[in-house]
Design a protein around this motif. Structure first.
Motif, short mmCIF file in Angstrom:
data_model
loop_
_atom_site.label_atom_id
_atom_site.label_comp_id
_atom_site.label_asym_id
_atom_site.label_seq_id
_atom_site.Cartn_x
_atom_site.Cartn_y
_atom_site.Cartn_z
N UNK B 70 0.92 -1.55 0.12
CA UNK B 70 0.30 -0.34 0.22
C UNK B 70 0.69 1.23 0.18
N UNK B 71 2.40 1.24 -0.17
CA UNK B 71 3.15 2.23 -0.06
C UNK B 71 2.44 3.41 -1.12
N UNK B 72 2.37 2.98 -2.59
CA UNK B 72 1.93 3.53 -3.05
C UNK B 72 0.69 4.55 -3.05
N UNK B 73 -0.12 4.40 -1.48
CA UNK B 73 -1.38 5.05 -1.18
C UNK B 73 -0.85 6.03 -0.05
N UNK B 74 0.78 5.74 -0.40
CA UNK B 74 0.27 7.57 1.06
C UNK B 74 1.38 8.39 0.39
N UNK B 75 0.30 9.13 0.92
CA UNK B 75 0.33 10.70 -0.14
C UNK B 75 1.22 11.31 1.76
N UNK B 76 2.62 12.14 1.07
CA UNK B 76 2.79 12.90 1.79
C UNK B 76 2.51 14.10 2.21
N UNK B 77 1.75 14.48 1.38
CA UNK B 77 0.61 15.76 1.60
C UNK B 77 -0.56 15.86 2.48
N UNK B 78 -0.90 14.40 2.67
CA UNK B 78 -2.13 14.38 3.70
C UNK B 78 -1.70 13.58 4.82
N UNK B 79 -1.14 13.44 4.89
CA UNK B 79 0.05 12.98 6.39
C UNK B 79 1.05 12.71 6.16
N UNK B 80 1.95 12.66 7.60
CA UNK B 80 3.23 12.50 8.19
C UNK B 80 3.74 10.85 7.74
N UNK B 81 4.57 10.25 7.10
CA UNK B 81 5.23 9.10 7.08
C UNK B 81 4.46 8.19 8.34
N UNK B 82 5.03 8.73 9.57
CA UNK B 82 4.97 7.44 10.24
C UNK B 82 3.87 7.76 11.19
N UNK B 83 3.20 8.39 11.17
CA UNK B 83 1.77 8.93 10.90
C UNK B 83 1.01 7.24 10.13
N UNK B 84 0.99 7.11 9.05
CA UNK B 84 0.87 6.61 8.29
C UNK B 84 0.82 4.80 8.90
N UNK B 85 2.16 4.64 9.29
CA UNK B 85 2.70 3.47 9.59
C UNK B 85 1.72 3.64 11.14
N UNK B 86 2.36 3.97 11.55
CA UNK B 86 1.91 4.08 13.19
C UNK B 86 -0.10 3.83 12.95
N UNK B 87 -0.49 3.86 12.11
CA UNK B 87 -2.17 3.72 12.01
C UNK B 87 -1.87 2.48 10.70
N UNK B 88 -1.05 1.92 10.40
CA UNK B 88 -1.28 0.56 9.50
C UNK B 88 -0.98 -0.65 11.02
N UNK B 89 -0.57 0.22 11.85
CA UNK B 89 -0.10 -0.65 12.65
C UNK B 89 -1.22 -0.83 13.75
#
Lengths: 228, 216
Positions: B70-89
């Motif tokens: 799902x890395x393609x769905x990560x949008x740096x304009x919408x959220x911070x990477x660590x927030x995204x990763x933490x949310x997945x976890x």
């Protein structure tokens, strides 16, 4: 539910991010998410708001083999794990080595070479696998009593296992999942169990976390294996 | 809104974001770098929620399998990477609790409550022992962040119920049990706590950086 109501969007997103949205509501939220930009925006905002709460959670190093498992799940590589017992065919080459091993061992022990006459005990030489050789060089000799009710496993040399890891012995059937025969302590193991040889195609030793495989199937790399 | 623009991120966030964009292109080395730099942190988060070691390891595997896909769905304009990763976890960890609840061997101590809060797991299984308690963590989080002021605007009950839910992955019903309070009361603490937190945080974010905003 009407997901166009801003207050509802806010409440559901907040509770999803917090973790209190559960059950059917949680699943419905996840289903609707891709098609509802308003939900996505609200959720991202909430995840960002709550993110600082995660900062003080102490990091815990995952076990080293977890990364290998991830890679195997995604790329099907370096593959000692998920279906190693399904690739027994590759091990047939070991059989010749095993025979030689039996002879060598017999000479070493000053005993007569077992002749396939009545019902000699089976001796299986378990070689260090390629994957295992990088971790721990572990060759074993397993001798199984003629009635298949007892197995003695002995390491062929010095065996140093890294702290917090143990070796576990497995009976590998021709078809189906391996069965644990217990831990290998101090380079040896004794197993008393009826019909050890029935349906068993090979024995294998894997590296596991302290206490043995938590799942009942080998989770670490196979360090040694030998076919019957 | 509390999302900061990439220009204001820390060096680590920028590096992670760069790595994730390479992961999206199928770069395995970048994937490994993401794993090396975040797995321990994410494992900590997962273990707080699901303290069963074997299950937590399984969850962490799923997290990274998911990150790769799902890395393609990560949008740096919408959220911070660590927030995204933490949310997945966090999401995977909470889902793993649901799976456990579905296992017949687990006796649920809670009935499904009103609306959709389905089966819950046995609370006794869920309480980690030695690690810092949720309130202690909350205090530390507050200390390290501007979140402090906002947390202080909440009542003690609101703070406690938010902390139990966030850190321990407890449902409303489990928080209620833990605090020996009626379910409805706890739900309203959680709801009001979240609302106050939002308005306070958004107000603080609106005031750019400085501004010792009290709102107490």
């Amino acid at each position: 539910m009407d997901y166009s109501r801003p207050d509802l969007v806010e409440r559901l997103s907040a509770e999803y991010a917090l973790g209190t949205l559960r059950g059917g509501a949680r699943r419905r939220f996840e289903r609707l998410l891709p098609a509802h930009p308003a939900l996505q925006d609200a959720l991202q905002a909430w995840q960002q708001r709550l993110q600082p709460l995660s900062a003080p959670v102490a990091p815990v190093a995952p076990p080293p083999q977890l990364w290998e498992s991830v890679q195997r799940r995604l790329f099907g590589e370096p593959a000692p794990q998920p279906s190693w017992w399904a690739r027994l065919g590759l091990w047939q080459g070991f059989a010749g080595v095993a025979t030689a091993g039996v002879l060598a061992l017999a000479v070493l022990l000053g005993q007569p070479v077992p002749v396939p006459a009545a019902q000699p005990p089976f001796v299986i030489v378990m070689n260090s696998t390629e994957a295992g050789a990088t971790i721990v060089k572990a060759g074993f000799v397993a001798s199984v009593s003629a009635d298949g009710g007892a197995l003695t496993l002995k390491s062929l040399g010095e065996l140093t296992v890294e702290q917090g890891r143990v070796l576990e012995l497995w009976a590998v059937p021709g078809k189906g999942a391996p069965q644990s025969l217990g831990l290998v302590a101090g380079g040896q193991a004794t197993v008393l169990r009826a019909q050890l040889l029935t349906g068993t195609a090979a024995f294998a030793v894997s590296m596991e976390p302290a206490g043995g495989s938590p799942t009942g199937a080998p989770t670490g790399p196979i360090v040694s294996a030998g076919t019957i | 809104m509390s999302t900061t623009s990439p220009a204001e991120w820390t060096e680590r966030s920028r590096e992670l974001s760069r790595l994730l964009s390479r992961v999206a292109l199928g770069d395995r080395q970048a994937f490994e770098a993401v794993y090396r730099s975040t797995s321990a942190q994410l494992f900590g988060v997962v273990l707080r929620i699901n303290s069963d070691r074997a299950q937590a390891e399984e969850v962490l595997q799923e997290v990274f399998v998911n990150v790769w896909r799902a890395a393609g769905g990560f949008d740096a304009n919408l959220s911070q990477p660590l927030t995204w990763l933490t949310s997945v976890a966090r999401n995977r960890a909470i889902d793993s609790l649901r799976r456990r609840a579905a296992e017949p061997a687990t006796i649920s101590r809670f009935q499904g409550s009103e609306d959709d809060e389905g089966g819950e797991r046995d609370l006794l299984d869920a309480m980690p022992s030695a690690a810092a308690g949720p309130l202690e963590l909350l205090t530390r989080a507050s200390e390290t962040h501007a979140l402090e002021e906002c947390m202080e605007t909440l009542s003690g009950e609101q703070r406690s119920s938010l902390a139990l839910a966030y850190y321990q992955g407890l449902s409303h019903a489990e928080v209620a049990e833990q605090m020996s309070q009626p379910l409805g009361t706890v739900k309203s603490w959680v709801r009001r706590g979240l609302l106050s937190l939002r308005s306070c945080l958004d107000r603080a974010a609106g005031l750019v950086s400085g501004a010792a905003k009290g709102a107490a």
